[in-house]
Structure formats: C-alpha cells, structure tokens
Design a protein around this motif. Structure first.
Motif, PDB file in Angstrom:
ATOM      1  N   ASP A 154       0.779  -1.272   0.126  1.00 39.15           N
ATOM      2  CA  ASP A 154       0.105   0.048   0.100  1.00 39.15           C
ATOM      3  C   ASP A 154       0.672   1.123   0.021  1.00 39.15           C
ATOM      4  N   GLU A 155       1.956   1.137  -0.455  1.00 36.89           N
ATOM      5  CA  GLU A 155       3.027   2.320  -0.388  1.00 36.89           C
ATOM      6  C   GLU A 155       2.618   3.343  -1.398  1.00 36.89           C
ATOM      7  N   PRO A 156       2.025   4.539  -0.775  1.00 41.44           N
ATOM      8  CA  PRO A 156       1.510   5.423  -1.839  1.00 41.44           C
ATOM      9  C   PRO A 156       2.585   6.147  -2.861  1.00 41.44           C
ATOM     10  N   ALA A 157       3.898   6.152  -2.433  1.00 42.21           N
ATOM     11  CA  ALA A 157       5.053   6.499  -3.297  1.00 42.21           C
ATOM     12  C   ALA A 157       6.291   6.050  -2.839  1.00 42.21           C
ATOM     13  N   ALA A 158       7.223   5.803  -3.756  1.00 39.64           N
ATOM     14  CA  ALA A 158       8.490   5.181  -3.454  1.00 39.64           C
ATOM     15  C   ALA A 158       9.166   6.088  -2.310  1.00 39.64           C
ATOM     16  N   GLY A 159       9.774   5.386  -1.621  1.00 39.84           N
ATOM     17  CA  GLY A 159      10.608   6.067  -0.547  1.00 39.84           C
ATOM     18  C   GLY A 159       9.603   6.249   0.691  1.00 39.84           C
ATOM     19  N   MET A 160       8.335   6.181   0.664  1.00 36.92           N
ATOM     20  CA  MET A 160       7.648   6.212   1.840  1.00 36.92           C
ATOM     21  C   MET A 160       7.825   5.235   3.011  1.00 36.92           C
ATOM     22  N   ILE A 167       9.481  12.787  -0.020  1.00 42.04           N
ATOM     23  CA  ILE A 167       8.379  12.502   1.045  1.00 42.04           C
ATOM     24  C   ILE A 167       8.487  13.382   2.380  1.00 42.04           C
ATOM     25  N   ASP A 168       7.402  13.806   2.696  1.00 45.60           N
ATOM     26  CA  ASP A 168       7.212  14.938   3.934  1.00 45.60           C
ATOM     27  C   ASP A 168       6.558  14.342   5.155  1.00 45.60           C
ATOM     28  N   LEU A 169       6.620  14.924   6.367  1.00 44.98           N
ATOM     29  CA  LEU A 169       5.881  14.580   7.472  1.00 44.98           C
ATOM     30  C   LEU A 169       4.415  14.306   7.165  1.00 44.98           C
ATOM     31  N   ALA A 170       4.061  15.237   6.624  1.00 47.33           N
ATOM     32  CA  ALA A 170       2.355  15.032   6.627  1.00 47.33           C
ATOM     33  C   ALA A 170       1.918  13.804   5.764  1.00 47.33           C
ATOM     34  N   ARG A 171       2.721  13.466   4.723  1.00 45.10           N
ATOM     35  CA  ARG A 171       2.329  12.216   4.006  1.00 45.10           C
ATOM     36  C   ARG A 171       2.527  10.850   4.959  1.00 45.10           C
ATOM     37  N   ILE A 172       3.650  10.823   5.632  1.00 42.69           N
ATOM     38  CA  ILE A 172       4.019   9.864   6.365  1.00 42.69           C
ATOM     39  C   ILE A 172       2.974   9.870   7.564  1.00 42.69           C
ATOM     40  N   SER A 173       2.629  10.994   8.378  1.00 43.61           N
ATOM     41  CA  SER A 173       1.430  10.830   9.130  1.00 43.61           C
ATOM     42  C   SER A 173       0.228  10.461   8.689  1.00 43.61           C
ATOM     43  N   GLY A 174      -0.048  10.864   7.393  1.00 40.83           N
ATOM     44  CA  GLY A 174      -1.490  10.578   6.741  1.00 40.83           C
ATOM     45  C   GLY A 174      -1.389   9.387   6.436  1.00 40.83           C
ATOM     46  N   TRP A 175      -0.300   8.682   5.881  1.00 39.54           N
ATOM     47  CA  TRP A 175      -0.337   7.017   5.723  1.00 39.54           C
ATOM     48  C   TRP A 175      -0.354   6.262   6.817  1.00 39.54           C
ATOM     49  N   LEU A 176       0.478   6.582   8.138  1.00 37.51           N
ATOM     50  CA  LEU A 176       0.527   5.634   9.005  1.00 37.51           C
ATOM     51  C   LEU A 176      -0.794   5.608  10.092  1.00 37.51           C
ATOM     52  N   THR A 177      -1.265   6.942  10.439  1.00 38.50           N
ATOM     53  CA  THR A 177      -1.991   7.235  11.423  1.00 38.50           C
ATOM     54  C   THR A 177      -3.304   6.295  11.443  1.00 38.50           C
ATOM     55  N   PRO A 178      -4.178   6.131  10.262  1.00 43.11           N
ATOM     56  CA  PRO A 178      -5.212   5.212  10.075  1.00 43.11           C
ATOM     57  C   PRO A 178      -4.741   3.835  10.224  1.00 43.11           C
TER      58      PRO A 178
END
Length: 971
Positions: A586-592, A713-724
C-alpha cells in the motif's frame, strides 16, 4: 574464516555486564610442578586468571592442564541440544609478528584449512560438510592482535564425533602441512579478503587506531598485514611463525556443550597429549607506550564515508593487574560513567536542531596495556564545530559539577536490568556465546563469574554506589592530560587538512576558556498514561489448539487474532510480533516505507520523546521496533517474562498515541541522507540502491529507492499514511517464548480486547519483469579498488514450500561449486555467496543470486565463470556426493532452528492468519529436506539456471567503471 579478521578487538565488551563472567578452579596438581619447569618467556601465560585473585570462578567450569602445557576449559551446556562447541585459542596474533612477518598470523590461519596431517588439501571442508557442519557457520576462525581462534560446532555430542573434532583441532595445533602449492593458491584469497574488507570506514578506523596508539606496536600491526609480505610469503616463513607460537603451552582448548566433562577430558587428552613444541626461539613483543599529555588532532578527509565523524578521546597506559573484587568494582564504576554520559548525549541529540547524530560514550581497556575513553558523534558537514563544542561541553560539565542523583538512579536501574536478564536467561545460554565469553575473559585475564555470582557480587555494589564514587571514576577516566580529537569523513571544501586541524585546535581552546552553563536535566514523564479500555467479561473468545506444533490460536470478539507458542528454548524470554495492514503493498509513493521506518525509530510516543520513553523504561529489558514489510506493517519486540505486561503497554501506546514530531522527522531525514551518501561510496550500497531494483524490475520488495524519491516524502504524508493504519487495521498478535498462554490471553484481552478495527483492501501487486540476459554496469563514488559482481536468475515465489526448500538446497550446491572454482582454484575472491530469495508478495517471482567482491578488472571474466558453473549444474546436474554435502549441514541447522524462538515467530506464526499453510510447515521441514533427491535439484537447475537467462550487475569504482547507470543491454 567468515570472521577471519578482527580489525579492532577493543575489550570494551569487558565493561558490558555479560562480560563479568568466569573461569574455573585451578589445577593445583599441575601448578605444584611449576617450579620444576624451565623458565618460560613472559608472554606465555602459565596460570589462570583466578590464581591469586579473591574472585572465585563459575563452579560449572572445569579446567585442566596436560603435561605438555596445553590448558583446557570445559563447560556443560544444553543449548543447542546435542551439540558441542570446540574452540582452540592460540595466544598469538599480529602483535607477535616481526616487521618481516606482518600478515603471517592471519595467512597462517587460512593455511590450516588447506592441508594438515590427517586432512590433505581440499578434504577438510568436504569432511565437515559430510558430518553436517556448514563452512563459515559451524566451522570458522579469526585472527586478532593477540590471539588466533579456531572453532567448530559439532553436529553431535557422540564420543566418536567429539574425538574427530579434537583430531581436527590437534591438527590445527601442530599438524599444518603448509605446502608451497597451497600457499601460492591461498595468496589470492588473502589479497581478495584484504580487498573485500577495504572501505572508507575501515580505513578511517585503521588510521585512527594508528593515531591513538602512536608509538606502540598496535599502530604497526594491522592483522591483515601488508602486501609486500603477503605477496612474498612462503612455506618457510609461515613455518617459522607456526613453530614459534603454535605450541601446546601457548594454547587453550575450550569445550562448551551437551557433553560430560569427565569423558570429554579423556578424549581431549588422547588427542592433544602427544603434541610437542617445536625447537624455536620466542621473542616476546615490546608493546610500547602511548603519549599521555598534550592535545593531538587528526583530520581525515574521507568523502566516501558519507558523513562527518567527530570524536573526543583520551588514551593512557596501565599496568596489567590481577583480577580482583576491587578491580571489578573500579571497572563497574567506570562502566556506569559511560552509561551516564551516554544518556546525557542522547538527551542532547533530542534537542531541536541538535548537530549530534548517534552520539555515544565508551570506555574500556585494550590488550590489558591501555585504557581509553571516548565521546563520539556523527554530524552534518558544516556543523562539526557545534558537534565538537557539545561533546567538549558535556564532558566539562560532568567533570565540573558531577552527575545528579536521578541520573545515577537511572544508570543503576539499567545495569541491574542487564544483570537480572543474565540471571533469568542463564539456563538457556548458547554454547557458542559461552565459549566466546570464555575466550575473551582468558584474553583479558579476568575471572569468569556465573550470572548468579555476578548478581550476588555486583548487586550490593550497585546498591551502595554513591555519587562521590561515580564522579571519582569519571575523573579517573578523564583527568589525564592527554586529549585526542578526530575529525573524519566529509569535510568542508576549500580548506586543507592542516587548516582544519588548526581550526579544531582554536575551537577546543576557545571552548575551554568559556564559562560553563549548568547541565539541565530532562523533564521526567509518566508511563503508561493511556487509560485501560473496558472489556466485557462475557465477550466471546474463540480458541483453537494446534497440538502437533504446540500453538494456541485465540480469536477475540473484536477481531484481534492471537497466536501463542510456549517454549523452553530460551529461559524467561518472550518475543512479540504484531502484524497489521498491507505494508509496502500500500506504499503511496516510492521512499514512503523507508521514511516511515526511519521516523518511527527516532520517535517516542505522543507524550514522551524517545529519550523520555527510554528513561521511563530504564530498568527493563523491553524492546519494540517498527518495520514496513512486503505484506504488512509490524511491531517486533522482546522482554523478560515478568516484563511482558510492560511490553504490551508500550505496544498499545505506539499504536494509539504515535508521535509525528517535526524534530524527529528532521533527525530521521538527516540519518537517511547520511546513509545514502555512505552507500553511494560503496559497491554494496550502489548495488542495493540501483542493482537490486534492476534485478527485480523496480519492485519495492527488493533494494532501496533512489534518494530523490525519498527526499520528496514529507512529514504530513507519513503521518497521513500511518495514522489510520496504526489506529484501525486489524492486529495479528504473535507471542513466542517462556510464558504461560493463559496469562498471555488475559493480558492481551486487557489491553487490546476493546479494539474496533476493520481490514483494509490490499492493492493488487504489480508483476515483476526480470531483465533476463541483460547486464548493467554501475559506478560507486569510490577510489577503492574493489568491485561487486552479481549474477542472478529468476526462479519462483515462496508458496510452493517443497520447491522453496529445493531451491534453498540448490543454492547451497551452487555456493559450494563457486567456492571450489572461484575461491580455491582461481583464488579470485574471499567469500562467494549464493542465496535463494523467493518472493512472498510477488506471485511467480524469486531470485537465485550469486554475489562476490572482486578486482574490477576481473569482474567480466568472473561473471563468465559463474555462468559456466551454472551451465555445469544444467548440463551435468547435481551429484549425489555434493547433494549429501549440502544436505547434511542443512539438516543439522534445522534441528537447531526448531529450538529457536525466532524460527517459530518469523517462519511459522507471522502472517499465518493470511497464510495458514505456514502452521503445517514445521511438521514436514526435516523430512521434506531429507527427501530431496539430486535429480530434483538438477531439474530445478535446468528449469531456471540456463546461462543465457542470467542478469548481471557489476558495480565498480568510478575510475574502473564505464558510464554510470547505462540502459540495460542484451548480451
């Protein structure tokens, strides 16, 4: 010989509590005859560490001495079952060489695998394999400054097998043939090993050692040696070193395992009693002394290191002392000083915009002749001044004002936790680790204590230890007048090393003149803090017993699945693994995925920073790490049995109150950037970033993404991916270890019984297109004369378990053929490796991959040689003899892994809710491998290993490579 070299065997482990082990009661009958022997050279040790000491050794140890002077130590131990570890310690290494012999101690170690009295050239490794011992895993050796050690892990404790093992060690001791043809053949392997170990980090470490120990023999005796000696070594010169130092009265045989000491001692005496020392003159090495005053600065420009390393160090001379209670208490105090300094540095690392990364404090003894203490850190290229200032200020603050009562209390808790773990896990210690401990303690001339003895001695010492004593130990370590500063790695352009050296000197003196601010201790925070959920007593719990493998599967009413495997393999130890979500699928983007793992390593939890969380957990042995796998996310941890509830509390906080702080993200991003910079300077790193992805058609399951992708990859994208995912994805909780299943069920229900989670949909996995027949040349930003060669074939995925087992065995046969052809016949590489890597996530895909470090100008020809070996497997097939030699070590290792918690966790339970067939695999693993036939391996070789289907990757240094990253071309 996989561990054939110890570049810097720092005796720091002495200070780690596991090192406070033991030796044994002295053989008084032999000692009584000591005065009738001729005078011995001072560097040949006749006694035992406990002689004259007020410390008594572990009573389970048995030792003795033969009439020829050879000593032995025996220790019964039950893990691994029915196996025995045999070690031969030769108390001579590179320090015992003359200038004309530099490298011969290590060369000689290699030669003892190439022909001895009972094992002619080319037969010893095949003999090991026929017994069920793997070369590199069950039989090995290493050479250090003051020792050469050979070890065997026997596949059985039978008397006949023990006798054969002793015969091998006795051949090492006095049966070397040292044939000239074998010396010439092995020369290429030695030079290849030297090449394979050459790296920016190794070069920096070597130069720093030469700098720190300038004026001593240590600085001139790198164990790998010098090429002018290696290129001219012959049988005569090797024999001279062998006869001087390989003598019974300079050796110790260590035996640890599932054996009876009395019977074992008889077998040992039969094998070794007839050995005699050669007539040879021994000249004991003059070690020399280090400088003890002044400020010395070393600047090492090494851009391939990928980061800037800063170190503040002091080194001094000591007089070797007899081990005693007073000496151990002194070492304990100094060990605590390192812990307290380390905790301060970690607190500084957590501060906003801190220039410190991975700071550490170490102190210890080296070769019983020198003591050292050091503060180290990594930093960004332009922030070394701030980093050095922080290291210098932190030390000065501690020296001026001392530590605080709270700091000391935390340090005591951490040491007590280590002592407690050693006591609780003593019943299932590994024989190899115990043998290593005995060897190390003998080298340090220290008495081995049992874990119970350690606790009985150090526990009260810790309880009574005062701030005055610890602060005194700090001054004892650091009050010397000598300071050394190291600045190494990526340095500022436009400045010469001499200019940087002067800037370091000026900065150090300016910092000395500044007023010192007071140390500010970090705020303590409570843990745990999340309220317990309400779980109805009558909620349904489903339970299924898999009695044939001893696994209990529990389904909670809310969908949480729990697998429990109670074992007695590792006393009082528990492993936890929690699988959830779809991971890289489910990785939204390479490097996530890489960015997420790095961030979680740096993060604490919502109300506690990483340092505050570590402080809250001080006094426990609880660990918990986050990973993003091909099929799932996971938390993987461990604890002692009585800490399991704390481990679950930590898991709950990591899931329900994660932290996504900008400061943690900054540190994680800087750490990743440094890692990528370092990888770019090594052949292995470039292969990981570009080569592995090339072979796997760009699949994120293999290798690493490009840095440019990670950087987006920025912090918001990581948080948005992992939190749920952390909050809502269903949990598969797996517990393996020495624990009561009913207690596990109660605690898991207590902390996770009210979770409301819903399974996500997995995205379809993209098929992988393997670049069959293609070749890619890549460049490493390095000047080091070494290339990495990879030749790979596409095979199949993981899920046909019989095929996967056959591919694993085929890889072993292929590996052995490469060892014989490329290492032994051509002498072109040190350690060729072949691995089978079937995919769990990509249906129909897997790799059979060979990799080796080679000279750049030989890469193309060796790629052809690998394909020729593969062609031999395809054409002539696998012979019965080589099947047997590959199969027997595999069957031995299977018996071991079935008594290993990690096997049950990683190979059986993890993701078994998605792949229930895994629960059946342990029932057939031994019989399944044993039933494999040579013609089945031949069939697989013909199906997959045709030379024209291979893909090749060659990573060479810039000076030797073609254009970087060209498009793949057909051969």
């Amino acid at each position: 010989m996989q561990q054939s070299l110890i570049l810097f065997s720092s005796r720091l482990a002495m200070l780690l509590l596991a090192a406070f082990l033991t030796v044994l009661p002295v053989d008084r009958a032999r000692a009584a005859d000591a005065d009738t022997r001729p005078a011995r050279p001072s560097c040949l040790t006749d006694g035992w560490p406990q002689d004259g000491s007020d410390l008594r050794p572990d009573p389970s140890l048995v030792f003795g001495r033969l009439d020829n002077g050879l000593k032995y130590v025996l220790m019964p131990n039950s893990e691994p079952k029915n196996r025995v570890a045999l070690y031969l310690l030769v108390r001579a290494g590179s320090l015992n060489e003359t200038d004309e012999q530099r490298g011969l101690a290590h060369f000689l170690e290699h030669m003892l695998f190439n022909g001895t009295t009972h094992y002619p050239p080319g037969t010893l490794i095949k003999y090991f394999q026929s017994l069920g011992m793997g070369f590199g895993g069950d039989t090995n050796a290493h050479t250090g400054f003051d020792e050469t050690v050979y070890n065997l892990l026997l596949p059985s404790a039978d008397a006949a097998v023990l006798a054969d093992g002793f015969k091998v060690l006795a051949d090492y001791a006095r049966g070397a043939l040292l044939l000239e043809t074998e010396v010439n053949r092995e020369r290429g392997v030695i030079l290849s090993e030297k090449r394979s170990r050459d790296s920016a980090a190794a070069r920096v470490a070597k130069k720093q050692m030469e700098f720190d120990f300038a004026g001593t023999l240590v600085a001139r005796r790198d164990p790998i040696g010098v090429e002018e000696v290696l290129n001219t070594a012959d049988s005569r010169r090797l024999r001279a070193f062998y006869d001087s130092w390989y003598r019974p009265d300079n050796m110790v045989v260590v035996v640890v395992g599932d054996m009876q000491p009395q019977e074992t001692a008889k077998l040992l005496e039969t094998a070794f009693a007839g050995l005699k020392a050669a007539e040879a003159t021994i000249q004991c090495p003059e070690m020399g002394k280090v400088k003890e005053s002044g400020l010395d600065i070393q600047v090492l420009p090494e851009p391939e290191l990928g980061a800037t390393n800063v170190a503040l160090t002091t080194v001094g001379n000591i007089k070797p002392r007899t081990d005693s209670q007073a000496w151990e208490i002194e070492q304990m105090r100094q060990y605590l000083v390192s812990i307290l300094l380390d905790n301060r540095l970690e607190q500084l690392e957590q501060q906003p915009s801190s220039p410190l990364a991975q700071p550490r404090a170490h102190a210890g003894l080296f070769l019983r002749q020198y003591n050292y203490a050091t503060l180290t850190a990594r930093t960004e290229t332009g922030t070394w001044r701030e980093a050095l200032t922080l290291l210098q200020t932190t030390l000065a603050q501690a020296l001026k004002d001392g530590f605080t009562a709270d700091e000391l209390a935390r340090g005591k808790q951490e040491v007590k936790a280590m002592l407690e773990k050693e006591v609780q896990t003593a019943a299932s210690r590994d024989s190899r680790q115990l043998a290593d401990d005995i060897i190390r303690k003998l080298g340090d001339d220290e008495v081995l204590l049992s874990p119970a003895q350690e606790m009985a001695f150090y526990g009260p010492v810790l309880d009574k230890l005062t701030l005055v004593e610890v602060n005194g130990a700090l001054h004892q370590l650091w009050d010397g007048q000598h300071r050394q500063i190291h600045l190494a790695g990526v340095l500022e352009s436009g400045l010469t090393a001499a200019q940087l050296q002067e800037q370091v000197r000026e900065l150090y003196r300016a910092n000395q003149a500044k007023d010192l601010p007071a140390w500010v201790e970090a705020r303590r925070a409570p843990f745990p803090y999340l309220p317990l959920p309400t779980v109805a007593e009558n909620e349904h719990v489903g339970q299924v017993s898999h009695k044939e493998i001893g696994v209990e599967t529990v389904s909670l009413a809310n969908g949480v699945l729990l697998n429990i495997k109670a074992t007695d393999f590792q006393a009082n130890q528990v492993m936890l693994s929690v699988q959830f979500g779809n991971g890289r699928q489910d990785e939204p983007a390479a490097g996530m995925a890489l960015s997420a793992e790095a961030l979680m390593r740096e993060s604490g939890i919502g109300r506690l920073t990483r340092e505050q969380l570590n402080q809250a957990l001080a006094g426990t042995n609880v660990t918990l790490d986050f990973a993003v796998g091909p099929e799932s996310f996971s938390f993987n941890g461990s604890s002692l049995r009585n800490e399991f509830e704390t481990l679950l509390q930590l898991l709950r906080h990591r899931l329900l109150d994660p932290a996504f702080r900008p400061e943690d993200f900054r540190r994680s991003r800087e750490n990743l950037h440094r890692m990528y910079d370092q990888l770019a300077g090594t052949a292995e790193g470039v292969a990981q970033i570009q080569g592995e992805r090339f072979l796997a058609g760009g699949s994120p399951e293999y290798g690493l993404p490009d840095w440019g992708e990670v950087e987006k990859i920025d912090l918001a994208r990581i948080s948005g991916w992992l939190t749920p995912v952390l909050a809502h994805d269903p949990l598969e909780i797996n517990v393996v270890g020495d624990i009561d299943p009913a207690e596990v069920i109660r605690l898991v229900r207590k902390y996770f019984g009210a979770e409301k989670r819903q399974a996500p949909e997995a995205k379809p996995v993209q098929p992988i297109v393997f670049p069959a027949g293609e070749e890619r040349h890549l460049q490493a930003a390095s000047t080091i004369d070494r290339a990495l060669l990879i030749v790979a074939w596409q095979t199949a995925d993981f899920w046909d378990i019989d095929r996967t087992r056959r591919l694993n065995l085929l890889a072993s046969v292929f590996d052995d053929r490469l060892r014989i052809k490329i290492r032994e016949e051509l002498g072109a590489t040190y350690s060729p490796q072949v691995t089978s890597q079937p995919s769990r996530a990509s249906i129909g895909f897997g790799l059979m991959k060979s990799s080796l470090i080679v000279a750049p100008d030989q890469a193309e020809s060796l790629a052809r040689a690998i394909k020729a070996v593969a062609a031999g497997l395809v054409g002539k097939g696998v012979g019965e003899d080589e099947l047997h030699r590959a199969l027997e070590p595999t069957l031995t290792s299977i018996k071991d892994i079935k008594r290993n918690n990690r096997y049950w966790m990683e190979s059986v339970l993890n993701l078994s809710s998605r792949h229930p067939q895994q629960l059946q695999w342990p029932l057939t693993i031994l019989e399944g491998f044993a039933a494999i036939k040579a013609d089945q391996l031949t069939e697989l070789a013909r199906q997959y290993l045709a030379p024209e289907r291979a893909a090749t990757v060659i990573v060479a240094p810039m000076a030797a490579a073609g254009p970087a990253g060209p498009p793949a071309t057909k051969q």
